[in-house]
Design a protein around this motif. Structure first.
Motif, short mmCIF file in Angstrom:
data_model
loop_
_atom_site.label_atom_id
_atom_site.label_comp_id
_atom_site.label_asym_id
_atom_site.label_seq_id
_atom_site.Cartn_x
_atom_site.Cartn_y
_atom_site.Cartn_z
N VAL A 1 0.83 -1.21 0.00
CA VAL A 1 0.00 0.00 0.00
C VAL A 1 0.86 1.26 0.00
O VAL A 1 0.81 2.07 -0.93
N VAL A 2 1.67 1.43 1.04
CA VAL A 2 2.41 2.68 1.19
C VAL A 2 3.41 2.89 0.06
O VAL A 2 3.47 3.96 -0.54
N LEU A 3 4.21 1.87 -0.26
CA LEU A 3 5.18 2.02 -1.34
C LEU A 3 4.50 2.26 -2.69
O LEU A 3 4.98 3.05 -3.50
N SER A 4 3.38 1.59 -2.92
CA SER A 4 2.66 1.81 -4.18
C SER A 4 2.14 3.23 -4.28
O SER A 4 2.24 3.88 -5.34
N LEU A 5 1.60 3.75 -3.19
CA LEU A 5 1.12 5.13 -3.20
C LEU A 5 2.28 6.12 -3.35
O LEU A 5 2.15 7.13 -4.04
N PHE A 6 3.40 5.81 -2.73
CA PHE A 6 4.57 6.67 -2.85
C PHE A 6 5.05 6.76 -4.30
O PHE A 6 5.36 7.85 -4.81
N ILE A 7 5.09 5.63 -4.97
CA ILE A 7 5.49 5.63 -6.38
C ILE A 7 4.47 6.36 -7.23
O ILE A 7 4.83 7.09 -8.18
N SER A 8 3.20 6.20 -6.92
CA SER A 8 2.17 6.87 -7.72
C SER A 8 2.24 8.39 -7.57
O SER A 8 1.97 9.12 -8.53
N VAL A 9 2.62 8.88 -6.39
CA VAL A 9 2.77 10.32 -6.20
C VAL A 9 3.86 10.86 -7.11
O VAL A 9 3.71 11.90 -7.77
#
Length: 631
Positions: A539-547
């Motif tokens: 979750v967190v890493l995926s959102l970080f990459i999407s930002v």
């Protein structure tokens, strides 16, 4: 006559366009109906003025300076925001800061490579000697403990019996007074190589008596230090350190003994692969054997610390001349680095100062000309963070170079190798970061910088939320798993373990090390680790990459459709002259007399770049001059 009428008509149309642009700037919030009425009024006035101009000779009686002031300000700002190559094309201004940065990169990198090699040799030599001293002076030391492994192959070196404490002291004394048996060429620190006594220090609580059978004690937490010298003559006369302490009425109360230190020093010379420019190095090692009983848990940890100090060698005369040459070359390199960093510091400080002067000049210009204040985004355009970063790395490198010179000249009695490495390493890191500024002049490489700049605010907000969740897991893991898992023993190791888990490192070991003594604790540790890994990896890493990807997509759209402009960039935009056009060079080469003449000259042909606002008198004067710009 027809061509003249066309020129007059064209001048009138240009005046209309300028007045429409000014009305739009000063009344941006008016309704569409008011703008339409204004346009009709302007067209009627222009038609009447055009009919009068047909029969009126072209003559200029007034000299408004507003349009030329705007044009001059635009060019000044346009030139200010040019890159060094464009400034060279525009005014043949030599790129001093660029050349200084290139020279600085070369000198600083050469300096760092030389110092890194010496630092590695120094640290590696001291570490190898520390291992040697551990074999010579530590009772029970094993080669398995030389290389740190995870999980550790053996437990910590410790003693568990009272007799082992005295035996460890005797073992160290025997090794010290028989140091000639060592393979290494170690000597005592006295100039005549006479044996220097060993110092034994005991640190005990003033009172510490335990009555475990009835759960009572007598305790005073004041620590009393007791030190004594053990000379070679004394060592040859007593059978053991236990008898030596008893003869001096020193009672070692192990219930109150916090720690004990055994201190002595040795000298040695590192011959290494000595070449014509690399003479041997001389060292003094201050050795301390530590008996650590702070936990009072039945085991006294045994360790050795060796503090290395470089000394001035007095060796073979054939190395003296070459050593002086090497020392002179290193000093010359250090002086050149300090000089080039000082020049870079002054140039960047001057650039920041001039930028602030131009900022206040632009603010006053906007107030006087348009009656508006320059926006915050426009003011920040004058703050060049690259220059601030260069100033910081210049200061770091200068301080590190001064420390490096002191180390090489043996002027410092303390070990400053690590501090010097931090200053020089961080400074060199920022120097190479500064290269990105020049790569940013090219569109292909500038995408990375612009993406980071665009994503920074969103990433910062995202990290605040992620860090809060991370802190909760860290404290929970430290509390619950700390006593049963060595990777959670402290708050720092817990945080490091969780960060490693986010990157997929050593997951199975973290699961398997957890104690299974308590079924509740075992199940809780599984739920804890599974939830943390799933939340942060999926979750967190995926959102970080999407930002970051969202910022990258935005930058690509900007490249295709144009970047948004603030009021300062909008003001500069009409100035589209190429840097190589020569028009900037003409402005810079104009003398004071020429500028004074231009102010009194009425009709001087100059290219027109448009304006944000003009008075009606300016428009009429331009029409009277037949479309020429009055200066």
């Amino acid at each position: 006559m027809t061509s003249a009428r066309k020129r007059v008509q064209q001048g009138s149309d240009d005046s209309v366009g300028n007045r429409l642009q000014n009305r739009t700037w000063s009344h941006g919030n008016d309704s569409e109906e008011e703008e339409g009425a204004s346009e009709n009024t302007l067209l009627n006035e222009t038609s009447e003025q055009s009919r009068r101009n047909y029969s009126t000779p072209i003559e200029c009686k007034t000299c408004p300076v507003t349009s030329f002031a705007e044009e001059k300000m635009r060019r000044k700002l346009r030139f200010f925001f040019m890159n060094p190559i464009e400034k060279w094309q525009a005014k043949r201004r030599f790129p001093y800061k660029f050349v200084v940065q290139v020279i600085k990169i070369i000198l600083v990198t050469v300096q760092l490579c030389l110092f890194a090699h010496n630092n590695y040799m120094h640290v590696n030599y001291t570490w190898d000697n520390r291992v040697t001293f551990s074999h010579l002076f530590l009772m029970g030391w094993d080669s398995v403990q030389e290389v740190p492994t995870y999980p550790p192959a053996s437990g910590p070196l410790a003693i568990y019996k009272r007799s082992d404490f005295y035996d460890a002291i005797d073992y160290a004394l025997h090794g010290y007074y028989n140091v000639d048996n060592a393979i290494g060429s170690y000597s005592y620190i006295a100039e005549d190589n006479s044996v220097v006594p060993v110092i034994l220090c005991l640190y005990q609580y003033k009172e510490g008596i335990i009555f475990g059978f009835n759960e009572s004690y007598v305790f005073d937490n004041e620590i009393v230090e007791t030190c004594m010298n053990i000379s070679l003559e004394t060592f040859n006369t007593f059978n053991s350190s236990h008898n030596f302490l008893q003869d001096r009425n020193i009672n070692v109360n192990f219930s109150a003994l916090v720690r004990a230190h055994l201190k002595f020093a040795l000298k040695t010379i590192n011959l290494k692969a000595a070449g014509p420019m690399t003479p041997p190095d001389c060292y003094r090692f201050n050795i301390k054997i530590i008996f650590d009983n702070r936990d009072f848990d039945g085991q006294m940890l045994l360790s050795l610390d060796a503090d290395a100090r470089k000394l001035q060698c007095k060796g073979d005369t054939r190395y003296i001349t070459d050593n002086r040459i090497e020392s002179a070359l290193r000093t010359l390199l250090n002086l050149l680095v300090i000089l080039i960093c000082a020049i870079s510091l002054l140039l960047c400080s001057r650039a920041i100062y001039r930028a602030q002067i131009l900022k206040y000049e632009t603010i006053n210009f906007f107030k006087k000309t348009y009656g508006t204040a320059l926006s915050l985004e426009g003011r920040l355009e004058f703050l060049n963070l690259w220059y601030i970063m260069i100033i910081v790395n210049d200061l770091l490198i200068i301080i590190g170079t001064i420390i490096k010179e002191q180390i090489e000249r043996k002027h410092s009695e303390s070990d400053h190798w690590n501090i010097c490495s931090i200053f020089l390493g961080t400074g060199n890191l920022l120097v190479w970061f500064g290269v990105l500024r020049y790569l940013g002049f090219f569109k292909t490489y500038n995408v990375v910088i612009l993406t980071l700049k665009k994503a920074t605010p969103k990433v910062a907000r995202f990290l605040i939320c992620a860090i809060l969740i991370y802190a909760g897991f860290t404290f929970c893991g430290w509390l619950v798993l700390g006593p049963y898992n060595m990777k959670f023993r402290s708050l720092a190791t817990t945080s490091e373990c969780l960060f490693a888990l986010i990157n997929g490192d050593d997951m199975f070991a973290t699961f398997s090390i957890t104690s299974s003594k308590s079924a509740v604790l075992w199940w809780y540790s599984r739920i804890y680790l599974y939830s943390f890994i799933s939340l942060y990896i999926y979750v967190v890493l995926s959102l970080f990459i999407s930002v970051i990807m969202d910022a990258y997509d935005t930058i690509k759209i900007y490249y295709r459709e144009g970047f948004p402009k603030n009021d300062l960039q909008t003001f500069i935009a009409p100035c589209t002259d190429e840097a190589s056009s020569g028009i900037f060079r003409d402005d810079s080469e104009r003398s004071d007399l020429t500028e004074l003449f231009d102010r009194f000259c009425c009709c001087r042909k100059r290219p027109f770049y448009g304006s944000f606002s003009e008075s009606d008198s300016s428009i009429k004067s331009e029409q009277a001059c037949g479309g020429a710009i009055c200066v």
